[in-house]
Design a protein around this motif. Structure first.
Motif, mmCIF file in Angstrom:
data_model
loop_
_atom_site.group_PDB
_atom_site.id
_atom_site.type_symbol
_atom_site.label_atom_id
_atom_site.label_comp_id
_atom_site.label_asym_id
_atom_site.label_seq_id
_atom_site.Cartn_x
_atom_site.Cartn_y
_atom_site.Cartn_z
ATOM 1 N N LEU A 113 0.711 -1.305 -0.038
ATOM 2 C CA LEU A 113 0.138 -0.079 -0.035
ATOM 3 C C LEU A 113 0.963 1.424 -0.087
ATOM 4 O O LEU A 113 0.185 2.489 -0.047
ATOM 5 N N TYR A 165 -8.434 -5.020 -9.859
ATOM 6 C CA TYR A 165 -8.768 -3.885 -10.991
ATOM 7 C C TYR A 165 -9.063 -4.701 -12.388
ATOM 8 O O TYR A 165 -10.155 -4.417 -12.780
ATOM 9 N N TYR A 175 0.585 6.717 -6.648
ATOM 10 C CA TYR A 175 -0.664 6.240 -6.852
ATOM 11 C C TYR A 175 -1.722 7.549 -6.860
ATOM 12 O O TYR A 175 -1.200 8.692 -6.301
ATOM 13 N N HIS A 233 -14.728 6.625 -9.756
ATOM 14 C CA HIS A 233 -15.017 6.445 -8.556
ATOM 15 C C HIS A 233 -16.007 7.395 -7.678
ATOM 16 O O HIS A 233 -16.391 6.838 -6.652
ATOM 17 N N GLU A 248 -7.053 5.670 2.129
ATOM 18 C CA GLU A 248 -7.451 4.187 1.814
ATOM 19 C C GLU A 248 -6.254 3.007 2.213
ATOM 20 O O GLU A 248 -5.324 3.216 1.727
HETATM 21 N N1 ARG Z 1 -8.203 3.595 -4.958
HETATM 22 C C1 ARG Z 1 -6.917 4.116 -5.347
HETATM 23 C C2 ARG Z 1 -7.074 4.164 -6.887
HETATM 24 O O1 ARG Z 1 -7.314 2.821 -7.455
HETATM 25 C C3 ARG Z 1 -5.747 3.196 -4.769
HETATM 26 C C4 ARG Z 1 -5.272 3.510 -3.433
HETATM 27 C C5 ARG Z 1 -4.329 2.630 -3.141
HETATM 28 N N2 ARG Z 1 -4.083 3.031 -1.730
HETATM 29 C C6 ARG Z 1 -2.838 2.883 -1.095
HETATM 30 N N3 ARG Z 1 -2.727 3.220 0.055
HETATM 31 N N4 ARG Z 1 -1.719 2.533 -2.148
HETATM 32 O O2 ARG Z 1 -6.731 4.936 -7.796
#
Ligand code: ARG
Ligand code: ZN
Length: 466
Positions: A149, A397, A299, A325, A166
């Motif tokens: 992460l 994904y 990210y 999203h 997240e």
């Molecule tokens: N929800 C995000 C996205 O797909 C990814 C977040 C990943 N979180 C993290 N702590 N790396 O765009």
């Protein structure tokens, strides 16, 4: 916001050893009667969130000084008890807590790991509203040691903060019920040194006010929001605001290093939000936008109304992903993290729809290419059964998006896009599960889809076609 009861607390309240009182069977039963569980009951993350109450609103009054990295202030939490409560937990990582009040009276509190355990001054009756105010300060300590992460939560940067939480990093900057099953509305009052911009979710509820070398920014998110989507990104920013051609207010901001990308970020975010509203149903929030900060996160995150891009200039495919999203993840949120493919599968499928819309490869071509790759690791990873330590695996994904395309092939375009709009309308501002998606897909198409979803979402093998 009601958590709708689908997440059940473990029967022993999950606090078998942490309570500190003697564990005679008698006292244990009595204790668990009025003690909120330390976790909301997510099988993948047993201590995330808390049981016993439901938060409706957070008021965060915080000051942040980039030079000292000191975050200080108060969080006021308006909640409703869902059981009689003598004691309950909030999630909070680090900080010194100086005072906790419950509905105006001083409350005693203790720290147990990332749980802030609050003893109510008097019993809170089931269904009663109550207010908890926590005064705290300290240097935020983001989450770092998690397998895939990266660093997340409140991340101090040279000129401010990069805040992406997240899945469970909200606890690194405010005491919360840190789980997407308990959504709430938010008020933010963020004070920073003059010259620094503070960006939070929703819209600015008052113009920034400067006095004594400090500026206070007031933001309000009036639609329910999961804690991981809350942000207080601060620093030096260039800002462009306006209204999209479709009539949605837009707020775009870039760190000075990305100044050249501001106009494209603004224009693309506006255009894509408008386009998704024609595909997914009306935009669920009161503004859209985007933020590019110079923290190299590797990210992006779909912070509600304010997707953030960490240290790169996003192409329109990524902007399309983060803005999709807003419907899938932010408005319709997961009830449990194992259903994350409902966020990431849809957002990835949205990238393919955007590609087609802009003259690139179609979802059908994407599907064929991905399907032809027989040895891809995603075939051994069922997207609806993710491993907690590998939640964001590519299968969640890509195979999640492939599952949606397989569904579309089976039920046809009309049923598929009707389903998508019904999904975003029915669960707007709420929470949903994979089982609810499958049920709606069957009901909308009139087809039995169990085997298709089983093959695409739950089996560790490459599905057969046809
Ligand atoms: N929800 C995000 C996205 O797909 C990814 C977040 C990943 N979180 C993290 N702590 N790396 O765009
Ligand atoms: Zn995503």
């Amino acid at each position: 916001a009601p958590s709708e009861g689908a997440v059940t607390a473990p029967a022993d309240n999950g606090r078998a050893s942490g309570g500190g009182t003697a564990a005679s069977p008698g006292s244990r039963v009595e204790r668990s009667d009025t003690v909120g569980a330390p976790g909301v009951g997510d099988p993948a993350f047993p201590l995330d969130g808390n049981g016993g109450y439901d938060v409706g609103h957070y008021t965060l009054k915080l000051s942040y000084d980039p030079a000292s990295k000191l975050l200080a202030g108060s969080a006021q939490i308006q909640a409703t008890a869902v059981q009689n409560l003598s004691r309950f937990d909030l999630d909070l990582h680090g900080f010194t807590v100086s005072q906790v009040t419950v509905s105006g009276s001083d409350a005693s509190f203790a720290r147990e790991g990332d749980e802030l355990v609050v003893t109510a001054p008097k019993l809170i009756a089931k269904d009663a509203p109550f207010t908890v105010t926590v005064h705290y300060s300290g240097v935020p300590d983001p989450v770092r040691n998690s397998s895939n992460l990266g660093t997340y939560g409140f991340i101090p940067t040279p000129d401010g903060s990069f805040v992406t939480s997240e899945p469970n990093g909200a606890k690194t900057w405010f005491p919360s019920n840190d789980h997407p099953s308990d959504k709430a509305t938010y008020d933010f009052e963020i004070t920073v040194p003059e010259g620094v911009t503070a960006i939070a979710n929703g819209e600015q509820a008052a113009p920034p006010k400067t006095s004594g070398g400090k500026t206070t920014f007031v933001w309000r998110e009036k639609h329910p929001m999961a804690s991981y989507l809350a942000t207080m990104t601060t620093g030096k920013f260039d800002v462009r605001t306006g209204t999209s051609p479709g009539g949605i207010p837009v707020y775009a901001a870039t760190d000075p290093k990305y100044r050249d990308a501001l106009d494209t970020l603004y224009t693309k975010s506006a255009e894509i939000t408008d386009y998704w509203a024609t595909v997914f149903g009306p935009y669920p929030f009161s503004s859209t936008g985007g933020v590019i900060d110079d923290f190299n996160a590797g990210y992006a995150l779909e912070n509600q109304t304010k997707p953030i891009y960490g240290g790169f200039t996003p192409d329109s495919g990524i902007i399309a992903h983060e803005l999709a999203h807003q419907w899938f993840g932010d408005s319709v949120s997961v009830k449990r993290w194992q259903d994350l493919w409902l966020n990431e599968g849809f957002a990835t499928y949205a990238e393919w729809l955007w590609s087609e819309h802009t003259g690139g490869a179609t979802p059908e071509q994407m599907f064929r290419n991905a399907y032809a790759d027989k040895t891809n690791a995603m075939w051994t990873y069922p997207p609806a059964k993710p491993r907690p330590e590998d939640l964001f695996n590519d299968a969640v994904y890509t195979r999640g998006a492939l599952a949606l395309h397989a569904l579309r092939q089976k039920i046809g375009d009309t049923a598929f896009f009707t389903l998508i709009r019904k999904w975003t309308a029915t669960y707007k501002y709420g929470n949903a599960t994979t089982a609810e998606f499958i049920a709606m897909a069957e009901q909308t198409s009139g087809k039995e889809l169990g085997p298709l979803f089983d093959a695409w979402l739950f089996q560790p093998t490459r599905p057969t076609l046809g």
